[in-house]
Design a protein around this motif. Structure first.
Motif, PDB file in Angstrom:
ATOM      1  N   ASN A 225      12.497   0.040  -7.105  1.00 14.55           N
ATOM      2  CA  ASN A 225      12.616   1.082  -8.125  1.00 14.55           C
ATOM      3  C   ASN A 225      11.349   1.921  -8.259  1.00 14.55           C
ATOM      4  O   ASN A 225      11.405   3.106  -8.566  1.00 14.55           O
ATOM      5  CB  ASN A 225      12.961   0.458  -9.480  1.00 14.55           C
ATOM      6  N   LEU A 226      10.193   1.283  -8.050  1.00 11.02           N
ATOM      7  CA  LEU A 226       8.919   2.024  -8.154  1.00 11.02           C
ATOM      8  C   LEU A 226       8.652   2.897  -6.934  1.00 11.02           C
ATOM      9  O   LEU A 226       7.846   3.816  -6.994  1.00 11.02           O
ATOM     10  CB  LEU A 226       7.749   1.038  -8.289  1.00 11.02           C
ATOM     11  N   LEU A 227       9.332   2.605  -5.840  1.00 11.77           N
ATOM     12  CA  LEU A 227       8.963   3.166  -4.537  1.00 11.77           C
ATOM     13  C   LEU A 227       8.800   4.675  -4.549  1.00 11.77           C
ATOM     14  O   LEU A 227       7.845   5.218  -4.006  1.00 11.77           O
ATOM     15  CB  LEU A 227      10.021   2.758  -3.500  1.00 11.77           C
ATOM     16  N   ILE A 228       9.713   5.373  -5.198  1.00 11.72           N
ATOM     17  CA  ILE A 228       9.696   6.845  -5.113  1.00 11.72           C
ATOM     18  C   ILE A 228       8.480   7.442  -5.812  1.00 11.72           C
ATOM     19  O   ILE A 228       8.063   8.551  -5.514  1.00 11.72           O
ATOM     20  CB  ILE A 228      11.006   7.428  -5.685  1.00 11.72           C
ATOM     21  N   ASP A 229       7.867   6.697  -6.759  1.00 10.56           N
ATOM     22  CA  ASP A 229       6.724   7.223  -7.509  1.00 10.56           C
ATOM     23  C   ASP A 229       5.385   6.708  -7.013  1.00 10.56           C
ATOM     24  O   ASP A 229       4.344   7.108  -7.512  1.00 10.56           O
ATOM     25  CB  ASP A 229       6.871   6.864  -8.998  1.00 10.56           C
ATOM     26  N   VAL A 230       5.395   5.803  -6.039  1.00  7.06           N
ATOM     27  CA  VAL A 230       4.133   5.284  -5.477  1.00  7.06           C
ATOM     28  C   VAL A 230       3.520   6.352  -4.571  1.00  7.06           C
ATOM     29  O   VAL A 230       4.234   7.180  -3.995  1.00  7.06           O
ATOM     30  CB  VAL A 230       4.418   3.989  -4.672  1.00  7.06           C
ATOM     31  N   GLU A 231       2.189   6.356  -4.471  1.00  4.50           N
ATOM     32  CA  GLU A 231       1.547   7.331  -3.579  1.00  4.50           C
ATOM     33  C   GLU A 231       1.949   7.061  -2.124  1.00  4.50           C
ATOM     34  O   GLU A 231       2.369   5.960  -1.780  1.00  4.50           O
ATOM     35  CB  GLU A 231       0.016   7.329  -3.757  1.00  4.50           C
ATOM     36  N   GLU A 232       1.778   8.083  -1.273  1.00  3.53           N
ATOM     37  CA  GLU A 232       2.427   8.090   0.042  1.00  3.53           C
ATOM     38  C   GLU A 232       2.053   6.921   0.933  1.00  3.53           C
ATOM     39  O   GLU A 232       2.918   6.293   1.546  1.00  3.53           O
ATOM     40  CB  GLU A 232       2.111   9.413   0.753  1.00  3.53           C
ATOM     41  N   TRP A 233       0.744   6.601   1.015  1.00  2.00           N
ATOM     42  CA  TRP A 233       0.357   5.519   1.931  1.00  2.00           C
ATOM     43  C   TRP A 233       0.844   4.172   1.407  1.00  2.00           C
ATOM     44  O   TRP A 233       1.153   3.259   2.174  1.00  2.00           O
ATOM     45  CB  TRP A 233      -1.157   5.538   2.158  1.00  2.00           C
ATOM     46  N   GLY A 234       0.935   4.053   0.089  1.00  2.00           N
ATOM     47  CA  GLY A 234       1.527   2.861  -0.495  1.00  2.00           C
ATOM     48  C   GLY A 234       2.999   2.741  -0.134  1.00  2.00           C
ATOM     49  O   GLY A 234       3.501   1.640   0.136  1.00  2.00           O
ATOM     50  N   GLN A 235       3.700   3.878  -0.115  1.00  2.00           N
ATOM     51  CA  GLN A 235       5.121   3.872   0.261  1.00  2.00           C
ATOM     52  C   GLN A 235       5.302   3.332   1.674  1.00  2.00           C
ATOM     53  O   GLN A 235       6.205   2.524   1.932  1.00  2.00           O
ATOM     54  CB  GLN A 235       5.685   5.301   0.174  1.00  2.00           C
ATOM     55  N   VAL A 236       4.440   3.755   2.599  1.00  3.61           N
ATOM     56  CA  VAL A 236       4.543   3.308   3.998  1.00  3.61           C
ATOM     57  C   VAL A 236       4.408   1.785   4.083  1.00  3.61           C
ATOM     58  O   VAL A 236       5.215   1.104   4.727  1.00  3.61           O
ATOM     59  CB  VAL A 236       3.456   3.985   4.869  1.00  3.61           C
ATOM     60  N   VAL A 237       3.392   1.258   3.404  1.00  2.00           N
ATOM     61  CA  VAL A 237       3.132  -0.192   3.456  1.00  2.00           C
ATOM     62  C   VAL A 237       4.294  -0.967   2.844  1.00  2.00           C
ATOM     63  O   VAL A 237       4.766  -1.964   3.407  1.00  2.00           O
ATOM     64  CB  VAL A 237       1.812  -0.515   2.702  1.00  2.00           C
ATOM     65  N   ILE A 238       4.764  -0.501   1.677  1.00  4.41           N
ATOM     66  CA  ILE A 238       5.848  -1.215   0.977  1.00  4.41           C
ATOM     67  C   ILE A 238       7.122  -1.188   1.811  1.00  4.41           C
ATOM     68  O   ILE A 238       7.812  -2.203   1.950  1.00  4.41           O
ATOM     69  CB  ILE A 238       6.079  -0.607  -0.422  1.00  4.41           C
ATOM     70  N   ILE A 239       7.455  -0.022   2.392  1.00  4.80           N
ATOM     71  CA  ILE A 239       8.699   0.089   3.177  1.00  4.80           C
ATOM     72  C   ILE A 239       8.648  -0.843   4.389  1.00  4.80           C
ATOM     73  O   ILE A 239       9.628  -1.530   4.692  1.00  4.80           O
ATOM     74  CB  ILE A 239       8.927   1.552   3.612  1.00  4.80           C
ATOM     75  N   ASN A 240       7.519  -0.878   5.089  1.00  7.37           N
ATOM     76  CA  ASN A 240       7.408  -1.763   6.264  1.00  7.37           C
ATOM     77  C   ASN A 240       7.539  -3.234   5.865  1.00  7.37           C
ATOM     78  O   ASN A 240       8.175  -4.024   6.569  1.00  7.37           O
ATOM     79  CB  ASN A 240       6.074  -1.532   6.984  1.00  7.37           C
ATOM     80  N   MET A 241       6.939  -3.589   4.722  1.00  5.31           N
ATOM     81  CA  MET A 241       7.044  -4.971   4.260  1.00  5.31           C
ATOM     82  C   MET A 241       8.492  -5.302   3.862  1.00  5.31           C
ATOM     83  O   MET A 241       9.025  -6.363   4.206  1.00  5.31           O
ATOM     84  CB  MET A 241       6.087  -5.186   3.080  1.00  5.31           C
TER      85      MET A 241
END
Length: 1041
Positions: A225-241
């Protein structure tokens, strides 16, 4: 230190030892051996004046950003770590982060100061102190670092908690024995509900304990749910995990399809015998089982699996290529086959980016097109090659085109390939010829056409083209040699001309393999080759020996002596491979008393039917690496790569992801309200029982209650909300969120101008962070207190020594539509010079009472424009103008931008000035009333209190019917903030906005109360009735059109 030496920073000083070029110590003098080159900076750092220290630190940080070595200044800088001035302190910490690892002994002397910094009331200083502490790579201080990280993980500021997450991998690399304690901190930070911390803590999780998947269970839905509001490089790390997590927790959505495909594929193995047409009983059983299983168990997608796919889909529109690539690989690895197609358009969009981005994207597309060819077929033309593409991009596009080739589009693709063969890039031409060969192998209908085309290339003047064609023709001829004896004869004639070893070897192999089809030509080729045997390359010599052996076995009368001659030459060759081959063949084909039983089978050994080679894509087996990873790019396992797990056969228990919702909330706990939910009215906020003074009294920090994202208020009720709205809403409220995470230091509480500043937390995974202090004002701003003040900014270099720029963000959302351009001077009136202007809504730093006007000059004439400036002229009473620096030269066809400040005295009267270059042009700048104000941050209570004091004649109310396209909250907020430079009041029951006029700081309050069926009421409260009346008209127009 004299003022002249300080002011002479840019000028030339003629002292002894100065380098002849680059007089500034931060610019030239790379090869200067002057030991006194930093003396002026050291003197400034030892000065009692904070202004000199600040100037010195700015110059030192600039040197670091340019890649200059400033390590010899470490002792002078580290002394200032205890400086009272907040600006100096921040820059000292930036310097120390860079050099603490190199100068560990000196850094250790100041460790007590860093520990004191961890208790500083200012969040930026606390974070910087922790960052410096974690940069000192000495095992002695591991316990101190551990304690500091634990304390920072419980800090009230999300920025400090984020820094704690960054420090975890550093400590782990220094002392892996601390892993268990660090996992406890990671577990605590994973429970954090702020978007700022999420990306950093997942990065720490990946570095320290990626195998501890149990830590993710409870936080899985929150991260989605937080993913869309996280900063971009954080999004990359979270999506890969989350991709790896999903592969262990959910079932394969394509399981039924894959089972049927496995069961239904009745293809024979390549080396299978043609006579043996019976199928194994085991295979039949497998087919039956697969079909039965597919019928018995219809697949139902886990709701959490669907949640991940739904929440990542909007990120395909991200401006960051890495985010788009991360979502694309997630869909490829996790989504049902029918849904994967959505990523194709996003990946094709990335092909318009830089060549480096194109290279990575095409590598991944090439892998995808092998398994999911259909989703890229509509975009076939996007993969056509441009002449300007680099060779590696051309080769990858060829790969994709070859993978996409089928019976329907092959004619178009082959026409493209014909054009590519004429290219001057020889590597590219060779790759094209190989691609034609692959198309011919895969699509039988065009095999003859391709073969004829390649034979025509044999008459090409370029030897490399001919050589590559020979190699490909050899592979194609192996499929139907009996039909193409003419081509074999034609190729035999080429042995006189072609000198490329691989091509010569291919021709000799063909003639030897199919010598029965060319019985007259083959012996003659052997005769010619025997003459030149000693001068040939090793690969050719081996094929000459093979040719001799095959001819000896089929036509020994003509070739017996030739074969013996070649074998004798080979017997004494320098290369031991050739010597060994000659001895082996002699024993095999020439029967003697000593020759063994194998010589009977010589003909079968040499002239056995050989399977035609399969021309496969080099990307065929790359999909076992996670797409988008470095390992996939290199096609080899890179250090730190984590394998993509196989799908589980049975679904694990989904209840592990259930989280108990606590009804009661602990007072003063910073984790009390999820940041993606929002208390949409005052009543709801009261029910939550959150004690606000906990933040506002201690440090001026607002808790996440204030920073909640209003765009997501319907998260629980409407989980399938529109992605577009979600993204925009998060943007429209991001400023309140950032405001809430800021805090002010006591040293600047005197200056109330800080209300116009805000924290702009734009983190890029330890890249650029710009922060400025803010504090909500308790009293109206007085004009006499407004003095020039430099914005507090922290350059957060973390550990990557990135070049940074100071950044000051406006306190409100700035939609692109807000920067509307107006024409100031038409190119015809201006004799080729055209001028446009817009109100940038940025603070005008030379004078805070002025409105910043950005002007764009375009020279449409054929000659250069010189000395562009605005002349002085008598203005209306009170109005002031700060001109932009003169533009000395504007070449023909070029554009220049300048910023000027205008004090309109809170009036919409036009400012008339002459623009001069070859002659004067009188122009007029008239501001919309919405541009005469700047946003301020008010809590809802402050807003209601101020509104109560501006009643009666200071209040204007209008009823209106909202436009059909303007009935959702986000659109109303966007239109109001576009019409007027106002800030949104968070958590208001209605849509409330606040601002102050730039000149007199008069409060402007706007309320839009929406009712049923598009009815609404607009209320404007303002001390200046004229401004209030005009603002009502502008906002009414914006909301009803």
């Amino acid at each position: 230190m004299s003022a002249s030496s300080f002011n002479d920073e840019k000028g030339g000083s003629s002292s002894v030892g100065e380098p002849e070029y680059g007089h500034d110590p931060a610019s030239g003098g790379i090869f200067s051996s002057d030991y006194k080159r930093h003396d002026d900076l050291k003197e400034m750092l030892d000065s009692n004046k904070d202004s000199l220290k600040l100037e010195a630190m700015k110059r030192i940080v600039a040197m670091i950003a340019r890649g200059k070595n400033a390590s010899d200044l470490f002792p002078a800088v580290v002394k200032n770590v205890a400086c009272k001035n907040i600006e100096v302190k921040k820059l000292v910490y930036v310097y120390l982060v860079r050099y603490a690892e190199e100068q560990q002994d000196l850094a250790l002397l100041s460790i007590s100061t860093f520990q004191r910094g961890l208790k500083d009331p200012n969040q930026l200083i606390r974070a910087s102190a922790l960052r410096v502490l974690s940069s000192i790579r000495v095992t002695i201080i591991v316990p101190i670092m551990m304690l500091a990280i634990k304390e920072a993980a419980s800090d009230m500021s999300p920025y400090v908690r984020k820094t704690a997450a960054h420090a975890i991998p550093k400590l782990y690399s220094l002392d892996p024995e601390q892993k268990d304690q660090l996992i406890e901190v990671i577990e605590k930070l994973l429970a954090d509900k702020t978007t700022l911390v999420a990306g950093s803590v997942v990065m720490a999780f990946e570095e320290v304990c990626p195998e501890r998947i149990d830590l993710i269970h409870k936080n899985y839905r929150k991260l989605c749910n937080l993913l869309i509001d996280v900063e971009e490089w954080g999004q990359v790390v979270i999506i890969n995990m989350l991709t790896r997590y999903a592969r262990t927790q959910f079932l394969n959505p394509n399981i039924n399809e894959s089972l049927l495909e496995e069961g239904g594929s009745g293809e024979k193995t390549f080396y299978g015998s043609d006579e043996d047409e019976e199928e194994d009983e085991e295979e039949k059983e497998k087919k039956a089982e697969a079909a039965a299983m597919a019928k018995r168990k219809p697949y139902v997608m886990d709701p959490d699996h669907r949640l991940l796919l739904r929440n990542t889909k909007p990120l395909l529109q991200s401006r960051n290529a890495a985010v788009v690539m991360a979502v694309a690989q997630l869909y490829f690895h996790l989504a049902p086959k029918a849904e994967v197609g959505v990523i194709a358009k996003a990946l094709v969009r990335l092909l318009r980016s830089h060549s480096e981005v194109q290279y990575v994207v095409l590598q991944n597309v090439a892998t995808m097109t092998i398994k999911r060819r259909g989703m890229f077929e509509p975009y076939l033309k996007s993969f056509y090659i441009r002449s300007t593409d680099p060779t590696q991009i051309k080769v990858l596009k060829l790969e994709v085109l070859t993978n996409l080739a089928n019976e329907t589009n092959i004619s178009t693709i082959l026409r493209e390939f014909q054009t590519y063969i004429k290219s001057m890039d020889k590597d590219f031409v060779a790759a094209t010829i190989q691609a034609i060969g692959r198309c011919a192998t895969n699509i039988g209908e065009v095999r003859d056409t391709c073969l004829n085309g390649l034979v025509q290339l044999l008459s090409n003047r370029d030897e490399l083209v001919v050589a590559e064609s020979v190699v490909v023709i050899k592979k194609l001829l192996q499929m139907q040699p009996e039909k193409h004896s003419d081509i074999i004869k034609h190729m035999a004639k080429l042995t006189d001309n072609i000198q490329v070893p691989m091509a010569r070897a291919s021709i000799l192999w063909l003639i030897g393999e199919y010598c029965e089809h060319v019985p007259k030509i083959a012996p003659d080729v052997l005769r010619k080759m025997a003459k030149s045997f000693t001068n040939e390359e090793d690969i050719v010599k081996l094929q000459i020996i093979n040719l001799a052996a095959k001819l000896y076995l089929t036509n020994s009368k003509q070739t017996k002596l030739l074969t013996q001659y070649v074998l004798n030459l080979a017997k004494y060759d320098q290369n031991y491979d050739i010597r060994d081959r000659a001895r082996f063949i002699r024993q095999l084909i020439v029967p003697t008393e000593k020759s063994g039983a194998l010589s009977k089978y010589a003909k079968k050994l040499f002239l056995a039917l050989k399977p035609a080679p399969v021309l496969e894509s080099p990307f065929k087996d790359r999909d076992h690496f996670q797409l988008g990873s470095l390992s996939h790019l290199l096609n080899a396992k890179a250090g730190g790569y984590q394998e993509l797990p196989d799908w589980p056969e049975a679904a694990p228990d989904p209840s592990v992801r259930n989280v108990e919702v606590k009804e009661s909330v602990l007072l003063g706990d910073w984790r009390e309200v999820p940041e993606w939910t929002k208390c949409s009215s005052r009543e709801k906020r009261k029910e939550k029982k959150v004690e606000k003074p906990f933040y506002s009294d201690s440090e001026g920090e607002s808790g996440p209650t204030e920073s909640a994202d209003s765009g997501n208020e319907e998260e629980e009720r409407k989980p399938e909300r529109k992605s577009k709205q979600s993204k925009s809403d998060s943007e429209s409220e991001s400023d309140e969120e950032d405001e809430s995470e800021s805090e002010s230091s006591p040293s600047e509480s005197e200056d109330s101008e800080s209300e116009t500043e805000k924290i702009c937390l734009e983190t890029r995974r330890e890249h650029l962070i710009s922060l400025s202090e803010s504090k909500p004002p308790s009293k109206p701003v007085k004009k006499e207190n407004k003095k020039e003040k430099k914005e507090m900014s922290l350059l957060d270099l973390d550990d990557s020594s990135v070049i940074v720029h100071l950044l000051v963000c406006p306190q409100t959302i700035a939609p692109s539509s807000a920067l509307k351009s107006y024409e100031l001077l038409h190119r015809i009136t201006g004799e080729g010079l055209s001028v446009e202007y817009c109100f940038s809504r940025q603070p005008f730093s030379p004078d805070a009472n002025m409105v910043a006007v950005q002007m764009q000059f375009t020279n449409n004439a054929t000659s250069d424009a010189k000395n562009l400036h605005i002349e002085d002229m008598k203005l209306q009473s009170g109005m002031r103008v700060k001109e932009f620096p003169e533009i000395e030269l504007l070449p023909a066809g070029e554009t220049a931008t300048a910023v000027m400040g205008i004090d309109f005295c809170d009036s919409t009267q036009a400012c008339r000035r002459p623009v001069t270059h070859t002659r004067k042009f009188f122009v007029s700048i008239q501001p919309p009333v919405g541009e005469l104000m700047r946003p301020v941050f008010l809590t809802e209570n402050e807003f209601k209190k101020e509104q109560g004091q501006l009643m009666g004649m200071n209040e204007i109310t209008e009823k209106l019917t909202l436009d059909v396209n303007c009935r959702n909250e986000h659109t109303i907020v966007l239109r109001v903030t576009t019409a007027a430079n106002l800030g949104r009041v968070p958590c208001g029951s209605d849509k409330e906005f606040a601002g102050r006029t730039v000149t007199s700081s008069s409060l402007v309050l706007v309320t839009v109360a929406t009712k049923e069926e598009g009815a609404a009421q607009l209320t404007v409260n303002c001390e200046k009735m004229v401004i209030g009346t005009m603002l009502v008209k502008d906002i009414l127009l914006a909301l009803t059109q």
